[in-house]
Design a protein around this motif. Structure first.
Motif, PDB file in Angstrom:
ATOM      1  N   ALA A  94       0.834  -1.204   0.000  1.00 10.24           N
ATOM      2  CA  ALA A  94       0.000   0.000   0.000  1.00 10.24           C
ATOM      3  C   ALA A  94       0.867   1.252   0.000  1.00 10.24           C
ATOM      4  O   ALA A  94       0.520   2.258  -0.630  1.00 10.24           O
ATOM      5  CB  ALA A  94      -0.919  -0.003   1.222  1.00 10.24           C
ATOM      6  N   GLY A  95       2.006   1.197   0.698  1.00 10.55           N
ATOM      7  CA  GLY A  95       2.927   2.330   0.695  1.00 10.55           C
ATOM      8  C   GLY A  95       3.496   2.594  -0.684  1.00 10.55           C
ATOM      9  O   GLY A  95       3.649   3.756  -1.098  1.00 10.55           O
ATOM     10  N   ILE A  96       3.800   1.535  -1.417  1.00  9.51           N
ATOM     11  CA  ILE A  96       4.300   1.686  -2.787  1.00  9.51           C
ATOM     12  C   ILE A  96       3.231   2.309  -3.680  1.00  9.51           C
ATOM     13  O   ILE A  96       3.506   3.192  -4.504  1.00  9.51           O
ATOM     14  CB  ILE A  96       4.750   0.318  -3.331  1.00  9.51           C
ATOM     15  CG1 ILE A  96       5.965  -0.192  -2.534  1.00  9.51           C
ATOM     16  CG2 ILE A  96       5.079   0.385  -4.818  1.00  9.51           C
ATOM     17  CD1 ILE A  96       6.315  -1.636  -2.801  1.00  9.51           C
ATOM     18  N   VAL A  97       1.989   1.867  -3.519  1.00  9.91           N
ATOM     19  CA  VAL A  97       0.875   2.439  -4.284  1.00  9.91           C
ATOM     20  C   VAL A  97       0.695   3.915  -3.949  1.00  9.91           C
ATOM     21  O   VAL A  97       0.481   4.755  -4.840  1.00  9.91           O
ATOM     22  CB  VAL A  97      -0.422   1.652  -3.998  1.00  9.91           C
ATOM     23  CG1 VAL A  97      -1.636   2.383  -4.545  1.00  9.91           C
ATOM     24  CG2 VAL A  97      -0.333   0.250  -4.605  1.00  9.91           C
ATOM     25  N   LEU A  98       0.796   4.248  -2.663  1.00 10.89           N
ATOM     26  CA  LEU A  98       0.650   5.639  -2.252  1.00 10.89           C
ATOM     27  C   LEU A  98       1.780   6.496  -2.827  1.00 10.89           C
ATOM     28  O   LEU A  98       1.555   7.643  -3.243  1.00 10.89           O
ATOM     29  CB  LEU A  98       0.643   5.735  -0.723  1.00 10.89           C
ATOM     30  CG  LEU A  98       0.450   7.136  -0.135  1.00 10.89           C
ATOM     31  CD1 LEU A  98      -0.868   7.752  -0.602  1.00 10.89           C
ATOM     32  CD2 LEU A  98       0.508   7.076   1.392  1.00 10.89           C
ATOM     33  N   ALA A  99       2.996   5.944  -2.860  1.00  6.74           N
ATOM     34  CA  ALA A  99       4.126   6.672  -3.444  1.00  6.74           C
ATOM     35  C   ALA A  99       3.891   6.960  -4.925  1.00  6.74           C
ATOM     36  O   ALA A  99       4.246   8.031  -5.424  1.00  6.74           O
ATOM     37  CB  ALA A  99       5.411   5.868  -3.256  1.00  6.74           C
ATOM     38  N   ALA A 100       3.287   6.006  -5.621  1.00  5.37           N
ATOM     39  CA  ALA A 100       2.980   6.217  -7.033  1.00  5.37           C
ATOM     40  C   ALA A 100       1.957   7.328  -7.204  1.00  5.37           C
ATOM     41  O   ALA A 100       2.033   8.125  -8.144  1.00  5.37           O
ATOM     42  CB  ALA A 100       2.466   4.927  -7.657  1.00  5.37           C
ATOM     43  N   ARG A 101       1.005   7.413  -6.305  1.00  2.55           N
ATOM     44  CA  ARG A 101      -0.020   8.463  -6.388  1.00  2.55           C
ATOM     45  C   ARG A 101       0.560   9.836  -6.090  1.00  2.55           C
ATOM     46  O   ARG A 101       0.193  10.832  -6.710  1.00  2.55           O
ATOM     47  CB  ARG A 101      -1.157   8.172  -5.405  1.00  2.55           C
ATOM     48  CG  ARG A 101      -2.018   6.960  -5.769  1.00  2.55           C
ATOM     49  CD  ARG A 101      -3.242   6.891  -4.890  1.00  2.55           C
ATOM     50  NE  ARG A 101      -4.077   8.078  -5.090  1.00  2.55           N
ATOM     51  CZ  ARG A 101      -5.035   8.444  -4.257  1.00  2.55           C
ATOM     52  NH1 ARG A 101      -5.273   7.736  -3.165  1.00  2.55           N
ATOM     53  NH2 ARG A 101      -5.759   9.526  -4.506  1.00  2.55           N
ATOM     54  N   LEU A 102       1.486   9.905  -5.126  1.00  2.00           N
ATOM     55  CA  LEU A 102       2.026  11.194  -4.695  1.00  2.00           C
ATOM     56  C   LEU A 102       3.284  11.593  -5.450  1.00  2.00           C
ATOM     57  O   LEU A 102       3.681  12.756  -5.411  1.00  2.00           O
ATOM     58  CB  LEU A 102       2.336  11.149  -3.187  1.00  2.00           C
ATOM     59  CG  LEU A 102       1.165  10.840  -2.244  1.00  2.00           C
ATOM     60  CD1 LEU A 102       1.667  10.765  -0.806  1.00  2.00           C
ATOM     61  CD2 LEU A 102       0.065  11.874  -2.376  1.00  2.00           C
ATOM     62  N   ASP A 103       3.943  10.641  -6.100  1.00  3.86           N
ATOM     63  CA  ASP A 103       5.240  10.854  -6.737  1.00  3.86           C
ATOM     64  C   ASP A 103       6.261  11.377  -5.724  1.00  3.86           C
ATOM     65  O   ASP A 103       7.162  12.146  -6.064  1.00  3.86           O
ATOM     66  CB  ASP A 103       5.135  11.812  -7.919  1.00  3.86           C
ATOM     67  CG  ASP A 103       6.399  11.791  -8.794  1.00  3.86           C
ATOM     68  OD1 ASP A 103       7.031  10.735  -8.873  1.00  3.86           O
ATOM     69  OD2 ASP A 103       6.742  12.849  -9.367  1.00  3.86           O
ATOM     70  N   SER A 104       6.103  10.951  -4.485  1.00  8.26           N
ATOM     71  CA  SER A 104       7.031  11.342  -3.424  1.00  8.26           C
ATOM     72  C   SER A 104       6.818  10.424  -2.228  1.00  8.26           C
ATOM     73  O   SER A 104       5.800   9.717  -2.148  1.00  8.26           O
ATOM     74  CB  SER A 104       6.807  12.803  -3.004  1.00  8.26           C
ATOM     75  OG  SER A 104       5.526  12.950  -2.415  1.00  8.26           O
ATOM     76  N   VAL A 105       7.775  10.426  -1.313  1.00  7.26           N
ATOM     77  CA  VAL A 105       7.639   9.659  -0.074  1.00  7.26           C
ATOM     78  C   VAL A 105       8.065  10.559   1.084  1.00  7.26           C
ATOM     79  O   VAL A 105       8.990  11.354   0.944  1.00  7.26           O
ATOM     80  CB  VAL A 105       8.484   8.371  -0.088  1.00  7.26           C
ATOM     81  CG1 VAL A 105       8.000   7.420  -1.168  1.00  7.26           C
ATOM     82  CG2 VAL A 105       9.968   8.665  -0.296  1.00  7.26           C
ATOM     83  N   GLN A 106       7.395  10.406   2.216  1.00  9.33           N
ATOM     84  CA  GLN A 106       7.764  11.163   3.401  1.00  9.33           C
ATOM     85  C   GLN A 106       7.461  10.320   4.640  1.00  9.33           C
ATOM     86  O   GLN A 106       6.494   9.549   4.659  1.00  9.33           O
ATOM     87  CB  GLN A 106       7.029  12.498   3.455  1.00  9.33           C
ATOM     88  CG  GLN A 106       5.538  12.412   3.289  1.00  9.33           C
ATOM     89  CD  GLN A 106       4.897  13.783   3.152  1.00  9.33           C
ATOM     90  OE1 GLN A 106       5.573  14.818   3.102  1.00  9.33           O
ATOM     91  NE2 GLN A 106       3.579  13.814   3.109  1.00  9.33           N
ATOM     92  N   PRO A 107       8.279  10.462   5.687  1.00 12.01           N
ATOM     93  CA  PRO A 107       8.130   9.598   6.872  1.00 12.01           C
ATOM     94  C   PRO A 107       6.860   9.824   7.668  1.00 12.01           C
ATOM     95  O   PRO A 107       6.499   9.000   8.505  1.00 12.01           O
ATOM     96  CB  PRO A 107       9.376   9.941   7.702  1.00 12.01           C
ATOM     97  CG  PRO A 107       9.816  11.276   7.223  1.00 12.01           C
ATOM     98  CD  PRO A 107       9.452  11.339   5.781  1.00 12.01           C
ATOM     99  N   SER A 108       6.162  10.920   7.408  1.00  8.16           N
ATOM    100  CA  SER A 108       4.907  11.183   8.129  1.00  8.16           C
ATOM    101  C   SER A 108       3.703  10.538   7.455  1.00  8.16           C
ATOM    102  O   SER A 108       2.579  10.652   7.962  1.00  8.16           O
ATOM    103  CB  SER A 108       4.682  12.695   8.242  1.00  8.16           C
ATOM    104  OG  SER A 108       4.577  13.280   6.949  1.00  8.16           O
ATOM    105  N   SER A 109       3.915   9.854   6.350  1.00  7.52           N
ATOM    106  CA  SER A 109       2.809   9.205   5.639  1.00  7.52           C
ATOM    107  C   SER A 109       2.176   8.115   6.507  1.00  7.52           C
ATOM    108  O   SER A 109       2.846   7.467   7.309  1.00  7.52           O
ATOM    109  CB  SER A 109       3.299   8.592   4.331  1.00  7.52           C
ATOM    110  OG  SER A 109       3.785   9.578   3.454  1.00  7.52           O
ATOM    111  N   GLY A 110       0.891   7.908   6.326  1.00  3.88           N
ATOM    112  CA  GLY A 110       0.210   6.804   7.002  1.00  3.88           C
ATOM    113  C   GLY A 110      -0.266   7.100   8.401  1.00  3.88           C
ATOM    114  O   GLY A 110      -0.776   6.194   9.076  1.00  3.88           O
ATOM    115  N   LEU A 111      -0.132   8.331   8.873  1.00  3.13           N
ATOM    116  CA  LEU A 111      -0.602   8.658  10.223  1.00  3.13           C
ATOM    117  C   LEU A 111      -2.115   8.461  10.314  1.00  3.13           C
ATOM    118  O   LEU A 111      -2.873   9.017   9.523  1.00  3.13           O
ATOM    119  CB  LEU A 111      -0.245  10.100  10.579  1.00  3.13           C
ATOM    120  CG  LEU A 111       1.229  10.385  10.862  1.00  3.13           C
ATOM    121  CD1 LEU A 111       1.457  11.891  11.009  1.00  3.13           C
ATOM    122  CD2 LEU A 111       1.688   9.666  12.123  1.00  3.13           C
ATOM    123  N   GLY A 112      -2.552   7.656  11.261  1.00  2.34           N
ATOM    124  CA  GLY A 112      -3.970   7.398  11.450  1.00  2.34           C
ATOM    125  C   GLY A 112      -4.556   6.344  10.534  1.00  2.34           C
ATOM    126  O   GLY A 112      -5.741   6.001  10.665  1.00  2.34           O
TER     127      GLY A 112
END
Length: 325
Positions: free
Chosen positions: A235-253
């Motif tokens: 799911a994190g990889i899919v989210l990275a594809a949607r955002l075209d970026s990654v950040q350590p605060s992703s996925g909160l909640g």
């Protein structure tokens, strides 16, 4: 005439069997869609429907893994942090270490799988309650995700990776939506038609009886937590594809939304009852509800209140259903 009615009733039950007791949530989803279609002219448009599917991909993939965990009577509070860890490992491997995405993506999945392995071993070998073990991993994974880049985000991936969440195949579905559907279908087949899948219901129903029946309960438990964490990583990889970026605060909640989707879909928090069909309905309820509230310009703070009330109603309905039985 009576015989015909019995056959029709049996056929109906078989036809709804895939819902795993989620006929109530399904009716709720239909009622919600009818209400929003009356309140908003744009709700029933094809574009809005496709937007809803795009928005629930991350939650849908994570909810499949959480279904497996809750079916065995467990809980996983670390999925949001594991999602962030997976994203940062992939981003660092690809953009800092300079390795190709074909290497970065497996590395990210490996990191998430190791997180699940640690959780499973803590629960089975050291008898740490699942709540505490996953709470600890939630903190550890989030800390490691921040340590990888000192809390900084990583931006920019290959064009083909970003297009996974943009390019609509057949003019309808993106590759990320296909990934969610494939994961859900594979999980449904596993639970319905594989002996190993039925073991999860046995373990959730009564671990001691399952052990006496010859099921290796610790091994099943570890495997389930590894799978749940791997799906959080995916799911994190899919989210990275949607955002075209990654950040350590992703996925909160995200862990709360994931558990809510599974519970709303009819999977019992005590384990042993539920399924993927109900989980997908729960995911759709949350996705449709959020989308509809946005269309109605409802305050984000009030949205949190409304979704919390929906969760309480779903759990209360499940409790009443059990009592009626």
């Amino acid at each position: 005439m009576v015989s015909l009615d019995v056959k029709q009733a049996t056929s109906t039950r078989k036809g709804l069997a895939w819902l795993s007791g989620a006929t109530g949530p399904l009716l709720g989803l239909v009622a919600l869609c009818l209400f929003l279609s009356v309140m908003s002219d744009s709700f029933l448009s094809l574009r809005n429907g496709l937007n809803i599917l795009d928005q629930i991909t991350v939650l849908g993939i994570m909810a499949v893994g959480m279904t497996f965990v809750i079916l065995i009577g467990g809980i996983d509070l670390s999925v949001g942090s594991v999602l962030a860890l997976s994203m940062m490992v992939m981003g660092w491997t690809a953009n800092v270490a300079g390795l190709p995405m074909a290497v970065a993506i497996p590395f990210a999945l490996l990191a998430s799988a190791l997180s699940g392995l640690v959780i499973g071993l803590m629960i089975t070998r050291f008898r740490v309650p699942a709540f505490i073990a996953t709470l600890a991993m939630m903190s550890v994974a989030r800390g490691v995700a921040n340590m990888i880049t000192d809390g900084q985000q990583i931006v920019g991936f290959p064009d083909w990776f970003m297009m996974l969440a943009i390019d609509r195949h057949f003019g309808i579905l993106t590759a990320t939506v296909f990934i969610m559907l494939i994961v859900a279908l594979a999980a449904w087949i596993f639970l319905q038609f594989r002996a190993e899948g039925r073991m999860l219901y046995a373990v959730g129903g009564n671990p001691e009886v399952a052990r006496l029946a010859g099921i290796n309960v610790p091994r099943v438990t570890v495997a389930v937590y590894v799978l749940c964490s791997m799906l959080a990583g995916l799911a994190g990889i899919v989210l990275a594809a949607r955002l075209d970026s990654v950040q350590p605060s992703s996925g909160l909640g995200y862990e709360l939304d994931t558990i809510a989707a599974v519970v709303i879909g009819g999977t019992s928090l005590s384990g042993g009852a539920g399924g993927i069909g109900g989980t997908l309905i729960g995911v759709l309820i949350i996705g449709v509800l959020r989308n509809g509230l946005n269309l109605l310009n409802v305050s984000p703070f009030l949205q949190q209140v409304i979704i919390g009330v929906v969760i309480v109603i779903a759990v209360a309905a499940e409790t009443l259903r059990k009592r009626s039985r």
